[in-house]
Design a protein around this motif. Structure first.
Motif, short mmCIF file in Angstrom:
data_model
loop_
_atom_site.label_atom_id
_atom_site.label_comp_id
_atom_site.label_asym_id
_atom_site.label_seq_id
_atom_site.Cartn_x
_atom_site.Cartn_y
_atom_site.Cartn_z
N SER A 117 -2.57 3.23 -10.03
CA SER A 117 -1.46 2.30 -9.83
C SER A 117 -0.27 2.98 -9.18
O SER A 117 0.37 2.43 -8.28
N THR A 118 0.05 4.18 -9.64
CA THR A 118 1.15 4.94 -9.04
C THR A 118 0.87 5.23 -7.58
O THR A 118 1.72 5.02 -6.70
N THR A 119 -0.34 5.71 -7.28
CA THR A 119 -0.68 6.06 -5.90
C THR A 119 -0.70 4.82 -5.01
O THR A 119 -0.23 4.85 -3.87
N THR A 120 -1.24 3.74 -5.53
CA THR A 120 -1.30 2.49 -4.76
C THR A 120 0.10 2.00 -4.41
O THR A 120 0.39 1.70 -3.24
N TYR A 124 2.04 1.82 -0.71
CA TYR A 124 2.62 0.56 -0.24
C TYR A 124 4.12 0.72 0.01
O TYR A 124 4.65 0.23 1.02
N HIS A 125 4.81 1.40 -0.90
CA HIS A 125 6.26 1.61 -0.76
C HIS A 125 6.56 2.39 0.51
O HIS A 125 7.47 2.02 1.27
N ILE A 126 5.83 3.46 0.75
CA ILE A 126 6.08 4.28 1.94
C ILE A 126 5.85 3.46 3.21
O ILE A 126 6.67 3.48 4.15
N ASP A 260 13.71 17.88 -6.81
CA ASP A 260 15.04 17.57 -7.32
C ASP A 260 15.52 16.17 -6.91
O ASP A 260 16.53 15.68 -7.40
N LYS A 261 14.76 15.52 -6.02
CA LYS A 261 15.18 14.20 -5.52
C LYS A 261 14.25 13.06 -5.93
O LYS A 261 14.64 11.91 -5.90
N ILE A 262 13.01 13.39 -6.29
CA ILE A 262 12.06 12.32 -6.63
C ILE A 262 12.22 11.90 -8.09
O ILE A 262 12.73 12.65 -8.92
N LYS A 263 11.75 10.69 -8.39
CA LYS A 263 11.86 10.14 -9.75
C LYS A 263 10.55 10.24 -10.52
O LYS A 263 10.50 9.90 -11.69
N LEU A 264 9.51 10.71 -9.86
CA LEU A 264 8.21 10.85 -10.51
C LEU A 264 8.16 12.17 -11.27
O LEU A 264 8.36 13.23 -10.68
N ALA A 265 7.88 12.10 -12.57
CA ALA A 265 7.85 13.30 -13.40
C ALA A 265 6.44 13.86 -13.49
O ALA A 265 5.46 13.11 -13.50
N GLY A 266 6.33 15.18 -13.59
CA GLY A 266 5.04 15.79 -13.89
C GLY A 266 4.30 16.32 -12.67
O GLY A 266 4.36 15.74 -11.58
N ASN A 267 3.58 17.41 -12.87
CA ASN A 267 2.82 18.03 -11.79
C ASN A 267 1.69 17.12 -11.30
O ASN A 267 1.30 17.17 -10.13
N HIS A 268 1.15 16.28 -12.20
CA HIS A 268 0.10 15.35 -11.79
C HIS A 268 0.60 14.39 -10.72
O HIS A 268 -0.16 13.94 -9.86
N CYS A 295 11.20 9.75 -1.99
CA CYS A 295 12.43 9.94 -2.77
C CYS A 295 13.05 8.63 -3.24
O CYS A 295 13.83 8.63 -4.20
N THR A 296 12.72 7.52 -2.59
CA THR A 296 13.30 6.23 -3.00
C THR A 296 12.34 5.41 -3.87
O THR A 296 12.67 4.29 -4.27
N TYR A 297 11.18 5.97 -4.16
CA TYR A 297 10.19 5.27 -4.98
C TYR A 297 10.58 5.32 -6.45
O TYR A 297 10.93 6.39 -6.98
N SER A 298 10.52 4.18 -7.12
CA SER A 298 10.79 4.11 -8.57
C SER A 298 9.48 3.97 -9.32
O SER A 298 8.66 3.09 -9.01
N PRO A 299 9.24 4.82 -10.33
CA PRO A 299 7.97 4.78 -11.08
C PRO A 299 7.73 3.45 -11.77
O PRO A 299 8.68 2.73 -12.13
#
Length: 445
Positions: A117-120, A124-126, A260-268, A295-299
């Motif tokens: 779901s995150t990747t999809t 789409y967002h990009i 430092d700019k993205i909202k996605l947490a975690g190495n995965h 950088c503008t994507y919200s989880p």
């Protein structure tokens, strides 16, 4: 698309199996296409919709007993058939199969046990942020029949595909993404191999000239896949796309991920970003366009989502977690987890990996709830004698008891995360409902 659907149903007795969101979408399009002899709707639950008298309803426990009385059956993904597909004399199909028959060349299909779901939505967002003609559909909650008016010759269809949508299709998307494969859905498939076989349909029917992005762990043999294969890994340096922490290495280039700019947490999520980057670059976007949009994507909600601080404790909702690897990743990603809440419906998956991790990690409080939580607890006490580990364990029946225990146990300044490593269906309708319940319990006095 409607003309193709009409070819399937013309002069046929049609059964719609399952009348949730997708079943209702199918009914709408079948009525639009016309030409059928009859339409019947079958669902285990009562159907309260206002329908014409000509539409027959079959509900209750025996709703699957008469499938062979029909020429064609449109099965919704949430329905588990009572018998194997090849035991039926009727034709069993789905929205996904008919949509891909028509639009496979337009489709970027994404599957995997976790991260799809995150990747999809990130892909789409990009694309949409950079003015590409694209639509979002699939397991994300949007039936593909609902977007057909938006699909034109050059439209990119970003399609999240679950194992249930893939299990009986005979067409694959021209751009396929196979993120990973872990033990899951054994209550449905019985064996891991049958579950894996359903997932492999993401590429099984691809053609020469198509492309498959896949983890090195699930790379098919060349005899199994006609498309160009691009591998991705966070562990295997020989992968075409190697993703060490915070960096994408691809085709001799090194692309930093702006952590430092993205909202996605975690190495995965660096892995998910790398896959989305590769797909969007193949779609013609430049590096700068892709990284700016990342950088503008919200989880999405319920995916290691910070929901707030209460009495000095930070709470995270990772209700999407239904496998061991997801719960482990939650703890590794947050680093300051003092309390982990685990447990839900017991699907029979192997919890050895999670138990071994818990025996060695720094989490102070492990709250085990519901059916799978009880099984994990029993497996631990039967194998481990270390009192320091055993003293970390706390059991409870339901989520409300787990949250109450977390409030009493979690140290101020630390984090509590709900990452169940189990399905929710014994207590909740879905993981979203479980996550919403968690939020309410955390902030209730």
């Amino acid at each position: 698309m409607i003309s193709l659907l009409k070819k399937y149903i013309e002069n046929k007795n049609v059964l719609i199996l399952g009348f949730g969101r997708e079943g209702k979408s199918t009914y709408k399009r079948i009525c639009e296409a016309g030409g059928f002899c009859s339409v019947t709707i079958a669902d285990k639950n009562p159907v309260n919709d206002s329908l014409p008298e000509s539409v027959k309803l079959i509900t209750g426990e025996t709703y699957q007993d008469s499938l062979n009385d029909y020429d064609i059956v449109f099965k919704s993904p949430g329905v588990v058939l009572n018998c194997p597909y090849d035991s039926y004399t009727c034709k069993i199909t789905s929205q996904t199969e008919i949509f891909l028959e028509r639009y496979a060349s337009n489709t970027i299909g994404i599957t995997g046990t976790k991260g799809k779901s995150t990747t999809t939505t990130l892909i789409y967002h990009i694309l949409s942020e950079n003015n590409a003609d694209c639509v979002l559909t699939g397991n994300i909650g949007i039936p593909c029949f609902d977007v057909i008016e938006k699909v034109h010759s050059d439209t990119k269809v970003v399609f999240e595909l679950s194992c249930h949508q893939l299990e009986n299709i005979h067409f694959s998307p021209s751009t396929a993404v196979f993120l990973n494969l872990f033990e899951e859905h054994l209550d449905h498939y019985g064996t891991f191999e049958k579950y894996a076989e359903a997932k492999r349909n993401i590429y099984k029917f691809q053609k020469s000239g198509d492309i498959l992005f896949c983890n090195t762990d699930v790379k098919p043999r060349s005899t199994e896949c006609l498309s160009k294969i691009i591998t991705v890994s966070q562990k295997n340096r020989m992968a075409d796309i190697f993703v060490p922490s915070g960096v994408i290495s691809y085709n001799g280039e090194t692309i930093p991920i702006p952590l430092d700019k993205i909202k996605l947490a975690g190495n995965h999520n660096c892995y998910n970003i790398a896959v989305a980057y590769a797909v969007c670059r193949a779609a013609g976007l430049a590096d700068e366009q892709i990284i700016r949009s990342v950088c503008t994507y919200s989880p999405l909600p319920h995916r290691l989502e910070y929901i707030g601080t209460e009495d000095g404790v930070k709470y995270y909702d990772d209700s999407i977690s239904t496998i061991c690897a997801a719960a482990i990743q939650a703890v590794v990603s947050l680093k300051d987890v003092d309390t982990l809440i685990v447990g839900g419906m017991d699907r029979g998956i192997d919890y050895t990996e999670l138990i071994e991790f818990l025996s060695e990690c720094s989490v102070s409080n492990i709250i085990l709830m519901s059916d799978s939580g009880k099984r994990i607890y029993n497996e631990i006490i039967s194998k481990y004698t270390d009192s320091a580990f055993l003293n970390k364990l706390h059991t409870t029946e339901k989520l409300d008891g787990a949250v109450q225990a977390a409030k009493e146990l979690t140290a101020k300044g630390k984090s509590c995360v709900l990452s169940p490593a189990a399905a929710s269906y014994n207590d909740f309708k879905n993981f979203e409902e479980r996550g919403d319940a968690f939020k309410k319990l955390v902030f209730s006095k």
